[in-house]
Design an enzyme around this catalytic site. Sequence first.
Site, PDB file in Angstrom:
ATOM      1  N   HIS A   3       0.743  -1.000  -0.144  1.00  0.00           N
ATOM      2  CA  HIS A   3      -0.106   0.005  -0.072  1.00  0.00           C
ATOM      3  C   HIS A   3       0.944   1.249  -0.217  1.00  0.00           C
ATOM      4  CE1 HIS A   3      -3.245   2.804   1.196  1.00  0.00           C
ATOM      5  NE2 HIS A   3      -4.284   1.694   0.891  1.00  0.00           N
TER       6      HIS A   3
ATOM      7  N   ASP B 196      -8.099  -5.259  -0.079  1.00  0.00           N
ATOM      8  CA  ASP B 196      -8.500  -5.930  -1.434  1.00  0.00           C
ATOM      9  C   ASP B 196      -8.253  -7.377  -1.272  1.00  0.00           C
ATOM     10  OD1 ASP B 196      -7.564  -3.316  -3.285  1.00  0.00           O
ATOM     11  OD2 ASP B 196      -9.552  -3.798  -3.013  1.00  0.00           O
TER      12      ASP B 196
END
Length: 427
Positions: free
Chosen positions: A306, A363
């Site tokens: 991320h 996700d």
Amino acid sequence: MDQTVKLTYNDKIYEFPLVEGTENEVGIDIKALRAQTGLVTLDPGFKNSGSCKSEITFLDGEKGELKYRGYSIDDLADGASFLEVAYLLIFGKLPTSDQLNKFQSDIHQESLVDEDLKAILKSFPRKAHPMGALASLTSALTAFNPESVDVDSEEDMYHAIVTIMAKFPVLCAWTHRKVKGLPLNYSSNDLNYVDNIAQMMFRMPNGTYTPSTTVNSALNKLLILHADHEQNCSTSTVRIVGSSHAGLFASVSAGISALWGPLHGGANQAVIEMLEAIKADGGDTKKYMAKAKDKNDPFRLMGFGHRVYKNFDPRARIIKVAADEVLNEMGIEDPILDIAKGLEQEALNDPYFVDRKLYPNVDFYSGIIYRAMGIPTEMFTVMFALGRLPGWIAQWREMRKNNEPIGRPRQIYTGEVDLTFVPLDKR
Ligand code: SDX
């Protein structure tokens, strides 16, 4: 703390003010940089650059914390409805019962979508990716609701907000029904926001629809967890498109296209496709770990890493628990959940991932729950968009209310200089 920083350039010292946020973030205000020094900054991907001040969402990447308007995501996911959280993000306060009931009622007033929009959906091939259809249908809302473009008054902005809050779930449900070749359902004003989404997606014309508390509760939690996330790629897109005073629907449509990318919201679909490939390959997670670490291989471990979180994504932590709960309550054994957990354990103990602080993100587990709900893989990013809608609206509204200038970054030119034009017949 000193309230300025000094920059020395060409033997001259320049001072620029510091900006400190309520969560103790500190930034350099460089609004006057070019005027004073002739310099611009260069920061591909804006990894070090703030685009705005915002009161909506804060995330601490090092601690793995996420807060909407000062409330922890854990508390909201456990105790609030998605519509309450949408109201909080957009208007800045948790609603009273009366405020929430009025918001829901105003949304119900706008819950019919012009029948001619069905023709746009029908014109798409069955195999078209639903995000492409959704972006087109959302942009088309402007044509069917032209009054929602000029939103200088608070009243006009509120009407545009309830219009898209009402019609967007219908469009999302329609893309789901299109993928499955099923008749389109209408919104129901007898149901709350999330129960209505579920009935539009799952109600069949040839039988009695029985809502699943497990599914609707998991859907409520997933939508809350996806609702906003500071200046991510799609939200920054919504802001910059809206900064030209393009309407709310056009700005959201642009955000849908940005979210579609596999490095952003499209990752939830890519995670399941990756896990299914590993399963088909005999569950050989070590082979895929090696591919992810091989610089000559474009393969990345989808659902990992991320831009901001250098710790566990708090949303991934909550969704992982919810995935176990949903599959147990639905009595589903999904082997790819076990593959996902095995992959997670390997990555959390692999120096390549540990050194780069690559952890599971939102996700990584969400697709497993959507799959358990019977939602097709290509619909997962549509579900992400459905959750992110209130965040896009809130950020767009904040940008317009703050009269932010039109977004127009600078650049450093590195191309050819002063070439002489050669006519075509001489080239
Ligand atoms: C979302 O921004 C948001 O808030 C987004 C989001 C939201 O709610 O809006 O949180 C939603 O988009 C989550 C992210 C979903 N995407 C994926 O899961 C795709 C896989 N992840 C990567 O593509 C990547 O981690 C990004 C795109 C998420 C972040 O990329 P960055 O910040 O630009 O980091 P980078 O590409 O510079 O990577 C740093 C290093 C590199 O290695 P080195 O050059 O240092 O040797 O880490 C490596 C990368 O190669 N790396 C990975 C990796 N992610 C980063 N290596 C293998 N697998 C990965 N997934």
